[in-house]
Enzyme design. Structure first.
Site, PDB file in Angstrom:
ATOM      1  N   GLU A  60       0.707  -1.439  -0.057  1.00 16.57           N
ATOM      2  CA  GLU A  60      -0.057  -0.091  -0.006  1.00 16.57           C
ATOM      3  C   GLU A  60       0.914   1.248   0.072  1.00 16.57           C
ATOM      4  OE1 GLU A  60      -4.145  -1.753   1.862  1.00 16.57           O
ATOM      5  OE2 GLU A  60      -3.057  -0.492   3.238  1.00 16.57           O
ATOM      6  N   GLU A  90      -5.297  -9.129   0.340  1.00 15.86           N
ATOM      7  CA  GLU A  90      -6.246  -8.717   1.343  1.00 15.86           C
ATOM      8  C   GLU A  90      -7.380  -8.567   0.694  1.00 15.86           C
ATOM      9  OE1 GLU A  90      -5.048  -5.239   3.688  1.00 15.86           O
ATOM     10  OE2 GLU A  90      -2.754  -5.849   3.421  1.00 15.86           O
TER      11      GLU A  90
END
Length: 472
Positions: free
Chosen positions: A166, A371
């Site tokens: 991220e 995720e």
């Protein structure tokens, strides 16, 4: 598009689950570990810190046995940079190397593929103090050298590597860059320079990966959310496309194409955010793109246009992390067609299918979902059970959309739920739980940290055993 028949998951589909080092390991000051930016950031007095987490550092064998019983084919975890290089560079910490060797060997003994995240938010504090961290080009070689050490040390047993988790969030959260102060403009300007340096570091690392003859796949794990227009008005449609660009697509355009697109260049120039780019940087990215993409998907967003005004000039942002509004671009609004989690994240399984199709059409790379999960206030009943039917429903509907994306021709080779076990949430401590395994501790009461299988554990076990055929 509806289909008469649905593609089935391949026999080698990687069913998995994920965690990150700072959220599970604990042992913050043990085993020779150095300090990271996570360790030194300002603490929220209402929630626990990460110093003990769920004590995975001491209980990894018990946890891996639970993974094996669950039937995991792959386990995504991150390596704490400062367990390997306590100062970020320089001397190697052999205790840290031994811990990850032991963890990987334990996974392999149960035929669980290790999927390693090289860097997941916990940047070495010493590198911030040495030269400013990611804001300096010195960071590029330190990251590459760290990754090379991991390849050489663990690469005989590890086939799948995630470079940076991220990255878009790191850019927008000053504490994760080691930045202090209240000058939001300066923080954003430095953030985009850090972003550029991370892209160069990733390309150099992928170059090293190939030069070492590593087998397997490597790429970033990106946070990705479909952004829907709030209405059929063309301005809202434009706002949704612009939001997709500045929240998500700019990053993969750099990693996969070595390109600052013209609209993104304009966006940066209008705000004086354009980073310094050295000769050869973009060519390096073009020459050494990822060989896979990791996708972190939780929710979608809906936006309307947000014209800049004297009160809200270009550059104004509401919220920094998952920006809710940016003048001259978009404003996030509630989508009345979607339900939401306890934390207000709108539940949109079809958004996952759209995400996978979008990435496939833009970049044509193999994809693994790194995720996907639902945070909730789980409660342990008197029978030692967590009846998390809401989590089962969430995951079931999202996995259905993965199956449909396969039918659309998207190359999805794995799915990692977030998380395998309850972790310390980055902003909500132990209140917000995601795992298939309940950890019996509270924010300020460690108790015995017993591991307890939730109802969703048995559901996912059945899902893996049937290779997705037990979707309801």
């Amino acid at each position: 598009m509806e289909h008469k028949q649905n593609e089935t998951f391949s026999s080698d589909f990687l069913w998995g689950a994920a965690t990150s080092s700072f959220q599970v390991e604990g042992a913050q000051n043990e085993g020779g570990k150095g300090l990271s930016v996570i360790d030194v950031m300002k603490k929220n007095p209402k929630i626990t810190d990460f110093s003990v987490a769920i004590d995975h550092y001491h209980r990894y064998k018990e946890d891996v046995k639970l993974m094996a019983d669950l039937g995991l084919k792959v386990y995504r975890f991150s390596i704490a940079w400062t367990r390997i290089f306590p100062k970020g560079n320089g001397e190697v910490n052999e205790e840290g190397v031994a811990f990850y060797n032991d963890l990987i060997n334990e996974l392999v003994s149960y035929n669980i593929e290790p999927l390693i995240t090289i860097y997941h938010f916990d940047y070495p504090q010493d590198l911030v103090e040495q030269y400013g961290g990611w804001m300096s080009r010195k960071s590029i070689e330190d990251y590459r050298a760290y990754a090379e050490f991991l390849f050489k040390t663990f690469g005989d047993r590890v086939k799948y590597w995630l470079t940076i988790n991220e990255q878009d969030h790191v850019v927008r959260i000053p504490s994760r860059l080691g930045l202090t102060g209240d000058d939001r403009y300066e923080q954003m300007r430095l953030g985009y320079q850090a972003n550029h340096n991370m892209c160069v570091a990733t390309a150099l690392t992928i170059k090293t990966f190939h030069e070492l003859g590593m087998k397997g796949k490597i790429g970033p794990a990106v946070s990705y959310s479909m952004v829907h227009p709030a209405s059929a008005h063309p301005d809202d449609h434009l706002a949704s496309k612009d939001a997709m660009l500045i929240k998500h697509n700019y990053l993969l355009d750099l990693h996969c194409r070595g390109e600052y697109s013209k609209p993104f260049q304009t966006y940066l120039a209008d705000r004086n955010y354009m980073p310094q780019i050295e000769d050869g940087d973009l060519d390096l990215m073009k020459q050494y793109p990822p060989t896979m993409i990791g996708v972190n998907y939780y929710f979608s967003e809906t936006v309307t246009s947000f014209p800049a005004t004297e009160e809200f000039p270009i550059g104004y942002q509401k919220e920094a992390l998952l920006a809710e509004a940016e003048a001259g671009v978009f404003q996030v609004v509630k989508n009345d067609r979607l339900q939401a989690t306890d934390w207000g994240w709108e539940i949109d399984p079809v958004g996952l299918r759209l995400t996978l199709r979008e990435l496939n059409e833009r970049y044509q790379l193999p994809i693994i979902i790194t995720e996907n999960g639902m945070g909730a206030y789980d409660e342990l009943d008197e029978g030692d059970m967590v009846h998390d039917d809401y989590r089962i429903a969430y995951l079931n509907e999202h996995i259905k959309q993965v199956q449909l994306a396969l039918n659309d021709g998207v190359d999805v080779f794995g799915y990692c739920a977030w998380t395998f076990i309850d972790v310390v949430s980055g902003r909500n401590g132990m209140d917000k739980r995601y795992g298939f395994v309940y950890v019996d501790r509270e924010n300020f009461d460690l108790k015995e940290m017993r591991r307890i299988k939730k109802k969703s554990y048995y559901w996912y076990q059945s899902m893996i055993e049937s290779n997705g055929k037990r979707l309801t």
